[in-house]
Write an enzyme that holds these catalytic residues in place. Structure first.
Site, PDB file in Angstrom:
ATOM      1  N   ASP A  63       4.759   4.444  10.706  1.00 41.80           N
ATOM      2  CA  ASP A  63       3.365   4.671  11.047  1.00 41.80           C
ATOM      3  C   ASP A  63       3.159   4.249  12.493  1.00 41.80           C
ATOM      4  O   ASP A  63       3.609   3.181  12.903  1.00 41.80           O
ATOM      5  CB  ASP A  63       2.482   3.788  10.140  1.00 41.80           C
ATOM      6  CG  ASP A  63       1.343   4.557   9.525  1.00 41.80           C
ATOM      7  OD1 ASP A  63       0.525   5.074  10.302  1.00 41.80           O
ATOM      8  OD2 ASP A  63       1.270   4.630   8.291  1.00 41.80           O
ATOM      9  N   ASP A  97      -1.387   7.639  13.019  1.00 42.69           N
ATOM     10  CA  ASP A  97      -2.693   7.266  12.482  1.00 42.69           C
ATOM     11  C   ASP A  97      -3.820   7.819  13.355  1.00 42.69           C
ATOM     12  O   ASP A  97      -3.787   7.660  14.585  1.00 42.69           O
ATOM     13  CB  ASP A  97      -2.760   5.733  12.458  1.00 42.69           C
ATOM     14  CG  ASP A  97      -3.915   5.214  11.634  1.00 42.69           C
ATOM     15  OD1 ASP A  97      -3.985   5.564  10.441  1.00 42.69           O
ATOM     16  OD2 ASP A  97      -4.744   4.459  12.177  1.00 42.69           O
ATOM     17  N   GLU A 105      -2.298  12.314  11.598  1.00 45.80           N
ATOM     18  CA  GLU A 105      -3.464  12.193  10.712  1.00 45.80           C
ATOM     19  C   GLU A 105      -4.671  12.647  11.534  1.00 45.80           C
ATOM     20  O   GLU A 105      -5.028  12.011  12.529  1.00 45.80           O
ATOM     21  CB  GLU A 105      -3.632  10.740  10.265  1.00 45.80           C
ATOM     22  CG  GLU A 105      -4.691  10.624   9.180  1.00 45.80           C
ATOM     23  CD  GLU A 105      -5.223   9.208   8.996  1.00 45.80           C
ATOM     24  OE1 GLU A 105      -5.608   8.870   7.871  1.00 45.80           O
ATOM     25  OE2 GLU A 105      -5.269   8.436   9.972  1.00 45.80           O
ATOM     26  N   HIS A 158      -2.482   6.146   0.394  1.00 47.83           N
ATOM     27  CA  HIS A 158      -2.962   4.759   0.285  1.00 47.83           C
ATOM     28  C   HIS A 158      -4.469   4.640   0.538  1.00 47.83           C
ATOM     29  O   HIS A 158      -5.032   3.575   0.325  1.00 47.83           O
ATOM     30  CB  HIS A 158      -2.186   3.877   1.260  1.00 47.83           C
ATOM     31  CG  HIS A 158      -2.463   4.261   2.687  1.00 47.83           C
ATOM     32  ND1 HIS A 158      -2.063   5.459   3.225  1.00 47.83           N
ATOM     33  CD2 HIS A 158      -3.134   3.625   3.668  1.00 47.83           C
ATOM     34  CE1 HIS A 158      -2.462   5.535   4.481  1.00 47.83           C
ATOM     35  NE2 HIS A 158      -3.125   4.440   4.777  1.00 47.83           N
ATOM     36  N   ASP A 159      -5.099   5.687   1.052  1.00 45.87           N
ATOM     37  CA  ASP A 159      -6.550   5.664   1.288  1.00 45.87           C
ATOM     38  C   ASP A 159      -7.315   6.433   0.223  1.00 45.87           C
ATOM     39  O   ASP A 159      -8.540   6.339   0.154  1.00 45.87           O
ATOM     40  CB  ASP A 159      -6.903   6.343   2.620  1.00 45.87           C
ATOM     41  CG  ASP A 159      -6.422   5.583   3.838  1.00 45.87           C
ATOM     42  OD1 ASP A 159      -6.321   4.350   3.771  1.00 45.87           O
ATOM     43  OD2 ASP A 159      -6.163   6.245   4.867  1.00 45.87           O
TER      44      ASP A 159
HETATM   45  O1  ISL Z   1      -9.949   6.211   3.860  1.00 47.24           O
HETATM   46  C1  ISL Z   1     -10.606   7.120   4.245  1.00 47.24           C
HETATM   47  C2  ISL Z   1     -11.770   7.560   3.491  1.00 47.24           C
HETATM   48  O2  ISL Z   1     -11.870   6.798   2.350  1.00 47.24           O
HETATM   49  C3  ISL Z   1     -10.225   7.844   5.446  1.00 47.24           C
HETATM   50  O3  ISL Z   1     -11.289   8.482   6.016  1.00 47.24           O
HETATM   51  C4  ISL Z   1      -9.497   6.932   6.439  1.00 47.24           C
HETATM   52  O4  ISL Z   1     -10.267   5.854   6.763  1.00 47.24           O
HETATM   53  C5  ISL Z   1      -9.191   7.650   7.690  1.00 47.24           C
HETATM   54  O5  ISL Z   1      -8.520   8.776   7.305  1.00 47.24           O
HETATM   55  C6  ISL Z   1      -8.297   6.847   8.641  1.00 47.24           C
HETATM   56  O6  ISL Z   1      -7.253   6.220   7.966  1.00 47.24           O
HETATM   57  C7  ISL Z   1      -6.227   5.593   8.678  1.00 47.24           C
HETATM   58  O7  ISL Z   1      -6.673   4.718   9.686  1.00 47.24           O
HETATM   59  C8  ISL Z   1      -7.374   3.555   9.256  1.00 47.24           C
HETATM   60  C9  ISL Z   1      -6.681   2.818   8.127  1.00 47.24           C
HETATM   61  O8  ISL Z   1      -7.575   1.891   7.574  1.00 47.24           O
HETATM   62  C10 ISL Z   1      -6.191   3.757   7.059  1.00 47.24           C
HETATM   63  O9  ISL Z   1      -5.497   3.057   6.064  1.00 47.24           O
HETATM   64  C11 ISL Z   1      -5.357   4.793   7.728  1.00 47.24           C
HETATM   65  O10 ISL Z   1      -4.720   5.662   6.829  1.00 47.24           O
HETATM   66  C12 ISL Z   1      -7.512   2.661  10.463  1.00 47.24           C
HETATM   67  O11 ISL Z   1      -6.265   2.457  11.053  1.00 47.24           O
END
Ligand code: ISL
Length: 538
Positions: free
Chosen positions: A98, A194, A245, A309-310
């Site tokens: 990541d 990310d 992402e 994971h989100d």
């Molecule tokens: O989790 C989400 C909605 O419930 C997403 O919108 C998410 O927050 C967004 O896609 C960004 O996620 C990524 O960056 C974040 C981190 O908290 C997440 O785990 C990661 O996947 C900040 O770094």
């Protein structure tokens, strides 16, 4: 269509803190990933995406990095990481890491310096303003946080503890390229990037008409110059795979990131499903697939995922996690692996793990959920009502430990798990799945095997059948002179389908299904709840 190794791959996402704990501290660790590599290999996935394991105060589970060149002690040491990479490569698999470079932790030495005084040489590594605007962040009511030391506001797209880097500063960019090379030179096989489309900010930070629609955070002018520079300086020098992402993106914009002639990224995750479709909506889902296929096919590569994971476990959110858990898990597996694009498996998906319901907010860890809870309760809303509205999509749903067996704590740890194990681990666990030839695990294995043997699953064109059907999702994949028909009943109903005659009378070979004995008469097929069939048309 240009062929690439990564297009033909299946990615398995390892959220290591919830994967397997070997030292009893209650957190999964890299040693645990090493010990379970045979399991991932048995499944057949070829690329592992490892969530962030860099040094971090862990406010947002590793997405707040305080040292990009070291391993978080909860995860292990650099020696363990090197061994993990070696072991992955020994098995002919690949490892991507990541890359979190939109923001750092507030504990990062750069931020400590930046906030110390207005004339510190690192002041401009972050974004400082005298006056805030009205934007909200992902996790808080404002993107601006007042800092007493210098009496200015800094910008954060996520939590207060995650200040955004200032990508306009060439020194910041060079620092990032340098540590990217550090990992790539170790031999990692790429990055999952990310929120990579958030790097460029809107000039002048104008107030938004609707601050709740936070899409102003992404896709701003300058982003493609940054990514092209990153490609020139770093990415093009390695045989790697990159996936960005990219929230708030349309296929038109998506192509600007992953177009094969763009020299930016290989593939992307868009969030039209996971961020906006809270429950299964057949027409909407088909429309999204149709639009993205039209926008990208032949020009850029897509990804297929329904959880990570989100995002809450797919059987719970989109399928049925009780009566038809196994059927719906397999049905969605067929969908994800047969649609055009690279399939992602999030750990535990291959055994049909489900979302979780804890009793109180204190049992949850997700900073997004906890901050939202606090914000709404402070507005005077009823605690129970707020809690009830947040549990369904809490990110903790997918963060519970992998259920390995029926021993205490699902065999995940000998200590106290950092997050409670889903109480259903005695019925749902990997040991049980590995002992049952009809398990979801072996179904995924067959799908992956099928992909390895049939390039049609990767490079075949896509064409919808029964387009407007509410319960049935059906499509053809076609490559050279081969045609496959996929038929999925994404519902709990028994559905009679009038299949086009050309298919019903065609000679065909059933390649995979999640029910025994097909029910079929000429022109009319009966599909049971979540029944999935893949045919080769002869
Ligand atoms: O989790 C989400 C909605 O419930 C997403 O919108 C998410 O927050 C967004 O896609 C960004 O996620 C990524 O960056 C974040 C981190 O908290 C997440 O785990 C990661 O996947 C900040 O770094």
């Amino acid at each position: 269509m240009k062929k690439n190794w990564w297009k033909e791959s299946v990615v398995y996402q390892v959220y290591w803190r919830s994967f397997y704990d070997t030292d009893g501290d209650g957190y999964g660790d890299l040693e645990g990933v090493i010990q379970k590599l045979d399991y991932i290999q048995e499944l057949g996935a070829d690329v592992i995406w490892l969530n962030p394991c860099y040094e971090s105060p862990d406010v947002d589970n590793g997405y707040d990095i305080s040292d990009y060149r070291s391993i978080m002690s909860k995860a292990g040491t650099m020696e363990t990481f090197d061994r993990l990479l070696q072991e992955v490569h020994n098995r002919g698999m690949k490892l991507i890491m990541d890359l979190v470079v939109n923001h750092t932790s507030e504990q990062h030495p750069w931020f400590k310096e930046s906030r110390s005084s207005k004339d510190n040489p690192k002041r401009d590594y972050y974004i400082w303003r005298k006056v805030p605007n009205n934007w909200r962040s992902y996790f808080t009511p404002s993107v601006w946080e007042f800092d007493d030391q210098t009496e200015e506001y800094y910008f954060h797209s996520f939590a207060v503890e995650q200040p955004d880097l200032n990508w306009e500063n060439p020194m910041v960019r060079q620092e990032i390229y340098s540590f990217m090379r550090f990992w790539l030179d170790k031999g990692i096989d790429g990055f999952r990037m990310d929120v990579i489309n958030l790097l460029a900010k809107q000039a002048g930070f104008p107030d938004a008409e609707n601050p709740e629609d936070i899409s102003y955070l992404g896709n701003n002018p300058g982003i493609h110059e940054y990514l092209q520079e990153m490609h020139r300086e770093v990415l093009q020098h390695y045989d790697i795979f990159t996936v960005g992402e990219i929230p708030f993106v349309t296929p038109e914009d998506g192509l600007l990131y992953v177009g094969e002639n763009r020299r930016e990224l290989h593939t992307l995750f868009h969030f039209e499903v996971c961020d906006y479709m809270s429950h299964w909506d057949m027409q909407r889902y088909k429309e999204i697939q149709r639009r993205w296929y039209k926008g990208l096919w032949g020009k850029g590569w897509n990804s297929q995922f329904l959880n990570n994971h989100d995002h809450t476990r797919l059987v719970t959110r989109f399928g049925n996690d009780s009566a038809f858990r196994v059927e719906s898990a397999k049905c969605f597996a067929v969908l994800l692996h047969l649609l055009p694009g690279m399939p992602y498996i999030y750990q535990g998906e291959e055994i049909g793990m489900t979302g979780v319901r804890y009793k109180s907010i204190h049992e949850y860890h997700d900073i997004a959920m906890k901050n939202k809870y606090k914000e709404e309760v402070e507005k005077g809303r009823d605690r129970r009502e707020v809690f009830g509205s947040l549990v369904h999509l809490s990110r903790d749903n997918s963060r519970t430990p992998v259920q390995w067996d029926e021993s205490p704590n699902a065999g995940f740890t000998k200590g106290t798990p950092w997050i409670k194990v889903n109480p259903n681990y005695k019925e749902i666990n990997a040991a049980q799945a590995l002992a049952d030839p009809d398990s979801i695990f072996y179904f995924y294995k067959k799908l992956i095997q099928l992909r390895k043997e049939n390039q049609i699953m990767v490079y075949g064109d896509y064409q919808e059948v029964l387009k407007d059907h509410q319960q049935i999702y059906s499509f053809i994949r076609e490559l050279d002179h081969e045609r496959w028909l996929v038929v999925l009943n994404i519902s709990e109903l028994l559905v009679e389908v009038n299949v086009p005659e050309s298919f019903s009378i065609a000679r065909k070979e059933m390649l995979l299904t999640n029910y025994k004995n097909e029910v079929e008469s000429k022109g009319e097929w009966t599909l049971r709840p979540y029944e999935a069939r893949i045919y080769r048309l002869l």
